[in-house]
Design a protein around this motif. Structure first.
Motif, mmCIF file in Angstrom:
data_model
loop_
_atom_site.group_PDB
_atom_site.id
_atom_site.type_symbol
_atom_site.label_atom_id
_atom_site.label_comp_id
_atom_site.label_asym_id
_atom_site.label_seq_id
_atom_site.Cartn_x
_atom_site.Cartn_y
_atom_site.Cartn_z
ATOM 1 N N CYS A 212 120.989 40.411 -81.294
ATOM 2 C CA CYS A 212 121.026 41.294 -80.133
ATOM 3 C C CYS A 212 120.769 42.753 -80.507
ATOM 4 O O CYS A 212 121.502 43.337 -81.312
ATOM 5 C CB CYS A 212 122.382 41.166 -79.442
ATOM 6 S SG CYS A 212 122.587 42.275 -78.025
ATOM 7 N N LEU A 213 119.740 43.353 -79.912
ATOM 8 C CA LEU A 213 119.429 44.759 -80.158
ATOM 9 C C LEU A 213 120.533 45.680 -79.655
ATOM 10 O O LEU A 213 120.786 46.732 -80.235
ATOM 11 C CB LEU A 213 118.117 45.126 -79.460
ATOM 12 C CG LEU A 213 116.812 44.688 -80.107
ATOM 13 C CD1 LEU A 213 115.655 44.941 -79.153
ATOM 14 C CD2 LEU A 213 116.589 45.417 -81.419
ATOM 15 N N GLY A 214 121.190 45.275 -78.587
ATOM 16 C CA GLY A 214 122.175 46.139 -77.945
ATOM 17 C C GLY A 214 123.597 45.954 -78.431
ATOM 18 O O GLY A 214 124.534 46.419 -77.776
ATOM 19 N N LYS A 215 123.776 45.293 -79.577
ATOM 20 C CA LYS A 215 125.131 45.022 -80.076
ATOM 21 C C LYS A 215 125.955 46.296 -80.220
ATOM 22 O O LYS A 215 127.084 46.390 -79.719
ATOM 23 C CB LYS A 215 125.039 44.293 -81.414
ATOM 24 C CG LYS A 215 126.380 44.015 -82.078
ATOM 25 C CD LYS A 215 126.204 43.300 -83.412
ATOM 26 C CE LYS A 215 127.542 43.093 -84.111
ATOM 27 N NZ LYS A 215 127.378 42.385 -85.411
ATOM 28 N N GLU A 216 125.412 47.292 -80.901
ATOM 29 C CA GLU A 216 126.151 48.530 -81.123
ATOM 30 C C GLU A 216 126.413 49.255 -79.810
ATOM 31 O O GLU A 216 127.495 49.798 -79.579
ATOM 32 C CB GLU A 216 125.370 49.433 -82.085
ATOM 33 C CG GLU A 216 126.144 50.645 -82.574
ATOM 34 C CD GLU A 216 127.307 50.295 -83.495
ATOM 35 O OE1 GLU A 216 128.194 51.150 -83.661
ATOM 36 O OE2 GLU A 216 127.330 49.171 -84.026
ATOM 37 N N MET A 217 125.420 49.255 -78.939
ATOM 38 C CA MET A 217 125.585 49.896 -77.632
ATOM 39 C C MET A 217 126.673 49.204 -76.821
ATOM 40 O O MET A 217 127.472 49.866 -76.136
ATOM 41 C CB MET A 217 124.264 49.885 -76.872
ATOM 42 C CG MET A 217 124.307 50.596 -75.534
ATOM 43 S SD MET A 217 122.676 50.706 -74.746
ATOM 44 C CE MET A 217 121.950 52.070 -75.663
ATOM 45 N N ALA A 218 126.728 47.884 -76.890
ATOM 46 C CA ALA A 218 127.747 47.133 -76.158
ATOM 47 C C ALA A 218 129.144 47.500 -76.650
ATOM 48 O O ALA A 218 130.060 47.717 -75.846
ATOM 49 C CB ALA A 218 127.502 45.638 -76.317
ATOM 50 N N PHE A 219 129.318 47.562 -77.968
ATOM 51 C CA PHE A 219 130.631 47.933 -78.508
ATOM 52 C C PHE A 219 131.012 49.354 -78.112
ATOM 53 O O PHE A 219 132.168 49.632 -77.784
ATOM 54 C CB PHE A 219 130.642 47.792 -80.031
ATOM 55 C CG PHE A 219 131.005 46.417 -80.516
ATOM 56 C CD1 PHE A 219 132.267 45.891 -80.275
ATOM 57 C CD2 PHE A 219 130.078 45.639 -81.200
ATOM 58 C CE1 PHE A 219 132.608 44.617 -80.719
ATOM 59 C CE2 PHE A 219 130.404 44.367 -81.644
ATOM 60 C CZ PHE A 219 131.664 43.855 -81.404
ATOM 61 N N MET A 220 130.054 50.265 -78.138
ATOM 62 C CA MET A 220 130.327 51.646 -77.739
ATOM 63 C C MET A 220 130.809 51.702 -76.289
ATOM 64 O O MET A 220 131.783 52.371 -75.958
ATOM 65 C CB MET A 220 129.061 52.495 -77.891
ATOM 66 C CG MET A 220 128.640 52.728 -79.308
ATOM 67 S SD MET A 220 129.703 53.951 -80.094
ATOM 68 C CE MET A 220 128.778 54.270 -81.586
ATOM 69 N N GLN A 221 130.095 51.007 -75.422
ATOM 70 C CA GLN A 221 130.456 50.987 -74.007
ATOM 71 C C GLN A 221 131.846 50.391 -73.800
ATOM 72 O O GLN A 221 132.683 50.960 -73.096
ATOM 73 C CB GLN A 221 129.424 50.183 -73.222
ATOM 74 C CG GLN A 221 129.708 50.120 -71.716
ATOM 75 C CD GLN A 221 128.744 49.194 -71.013
ATOM 76 O OE1 GLN A 221 128.842 47.972 -71.142
ATOM 77 N NE2 GLN A 221 127.802 49.744 -70.295
#
Length: 500
Positions: free
Chosen positions: A444-453
């Motif tokens: 998943c490209l958005g893994k880090e973004m998901a955790f941040m959110q």
């Protein structure tokens, strides 16, 4: 001669009679029985109300945590919770396992050629363009401007109003879906739908999107694809509703694409302002193709993080010790800038990982074999066979997580920092034992973004409020799944002001 014909008819019709007439009953054994022609359909139908949980029980009880499922008309599929098999499928022999014709065909009416429903050059192109949205600069902007604004201006005022009115019950699942929908639209498309608002009105687009998601997912549960295809050809029942819902979704997404095109024509400096602008500026101006991209990224941003947070808040309500540790960490980091605060929330990060271990947003994922193969555990795979890795089951494997796998224990992801007093260090598990965000080239490209959110939401909410389930004591929510997991019937809660 006539006798032979009668015998042949008998042996052919008997399984069909079983298929249509026998009322299935749950077996005491976890391994389902298989019959000629209908395979294990009766067991599947008997457990349709708890399909994910039942298949988890089956695969966990199978040798090597892999089960070959016999379907209607002799077709077979493989379900596995074996990390070595997962690594083989997602990395070591990645070219042999693709989004196959069954998966792509089932979801094509809804997702078209979006990133989650395609292979080859289309997939590579979408992934390459989207990857620019996940650098450090974009992540900082996402947390400090998009998430924080949505949190401060919309989510927290709604929770504050509910806390002031102790009789008010909120559906937290719905609120988090709205919150995530606004977030993904703003960061990916530069568009604010203002879906999270005090009136809680449901837009036609949101309702159509939810219906399209659910009906598209239910296609996979038909014993034969021919059944939903026949309904689609006749334009009846659920397939008629799907056609109408998809039409509404595509109309809304098309409108968004056309408006973005006009923006870019009027102001070329916006070419890299958001993901949609990058796609439209990359030479791929075909509206249908870009619309497919929009629909897929809404699915990724709206339903996965909201599902993870919904189950996270429920687990916290049942584990006050963990909630106390998280609140302590939040208060310790409260003086740090928003981005740094989120980055340093180690215990909260571990608690989110632990929550998704037990309740993954995407509980299963399937690939289709391009050629014959043999999995590391010796399971034979034939060309065209569907191979599913069962993320939900893997989170419950004693061989991976130990005898206390059923406990919600964030500490399994942590170790004490030497000489650091009470400080923790996060210890990640390999992505093949914990494929919540997939693994290998499709991770998943958005893994880090998901955790941040998620961490920003947790910090913002728990600093001020307690989330208390409105259901009676001892009543547990039901885990269901369409394309992503949900709580059946929503997550009704009361909001209580936290005492300082």
């Amino acid at each position: 001669m006539i006798q032979n014909i009668i015998l042949l008819l008998f042996f052919f019709l008997l399984p069909l009679l079983l298929f249509f007439l026998i009322k299935p009953s749950s077996s005491s054994s976890n391994i389902p029985k298989s019959y000629p022609i209908i395979g294990s359909y009766l067991s599947l139908r008997a457990n349709a109300h708890r399909r994910i949980q039942w298949l988890s029980d089956v695969v966990r009880a199978s040798p090597g945590a892999t089960f070959t499922f016999r379907r209607v008309l002799g077709t077979k599929s493989i379900i596995t919770a074996n990390p070595a098999n997962v690594q083989h499928i997602l990395k070591n022999n990645f070219p042999n396992y693709r989004k196959g014709s069954i998966f792509v065909g089932t979801l094509s009416d809804f997702l078209g050629n979006g990133i989650f429903n395609t292979n080859g050059e289309d997939w590579k192109f979408q992934r390459q363009v989207a990857s620019h949205e996940f650098n450090t600069k974009s992540l900082r902007n996402f947390v400090e401007n998009v998430v924080d604004t949505e949190l401060s201006d919309r989510l927290l005022p709604i929770l504050s109003g509910a806390a002031a009115n102790q009789e008010q019950t909120l559906d937290l699942q719905d609120i988090l879906q709205r919150f995530a929908f606004d977030n993904i639209c703003r960061i990916a498309f530069g568009y604010d739908p203002q879906y999270l608002n005090i009136s809680f009105e449901r837009s036609n687009f949101a309702e159509a999107y939810q219906e399209a998601t659910e009906i598209s997912s239910l296609r996979f549960r038909e014993p034969l694809p021919l059944l939903w295809k026949l309904k689609r050809a006749l334009d009846i029942g659920s397939e008629k509703r799907l056609r109408i819902a998809v039409s509404q979704v595509r109309d809304s997404a098309n409108k968004l694409v056309r408006e973005k095109k006009k923006e870019l024509q009027d102001n070329s400096s916006l070419r890299s302002a958001d993901m949609l602008s990058r796609f439209l500026s990359s030479g791929h101006s075909d509206e249908d193709f870009v619309t497919d991209i929009v629909i897929s990224f809404i699915l990724a941003g709206k339903d996965t993080t909201s599902a993870a947070l919904t189950w996270f808040f429920w687990l916290l309500s049942k584990n006050p010790r963990v909630e106390k540790e998280i609140v302590k960490e939040i208060n310790e980091k409260s003086e740090a800038p928003v981005y740094d605060e989120v980055k340093e929330m180690v215990y909260t990060h571990a608690a989110l990982c632990e929550s998704m271990r037990l309740y993954p947003p995407v509980p299963t994922d399937s690939k289709e074999a391009v050629n014959d193969d043999v999995l590391p555990d010796g399971t034979a795979v034939k060309k065209g066979m569907m191979v599913t890795y069962h993320v939900y089951a893997m989170g419950r494997m004693e061989s991976i997580w130990g005898p206390d796998w059923a406990e919600f224990r964030p500490e399994r992801w942590l170790e004490r920092v030497e000489g650091g007093g009470s400080s923790w260090r996060f210890v990640a598990r390999d992505s093949f034992s914990y494929p919540v965000f997939q693994a290998g080239p499709r991770i998943c490209l958005g893994k880090e973004m998901a955790f941040m959110q998620m961490k920003r939401v947790v910090a913002g909410v728990l600093r001020r409020f307690r989330v208390v389930p409105a259901a009676a004591e001892g009543v547990e929510p039901e885990f269901i799944t369409f394309l992503t997991s949900q709580m059946k019937g929503g997550f009704p809660v009361n909001i209580v002001q936290r005492q300082v």
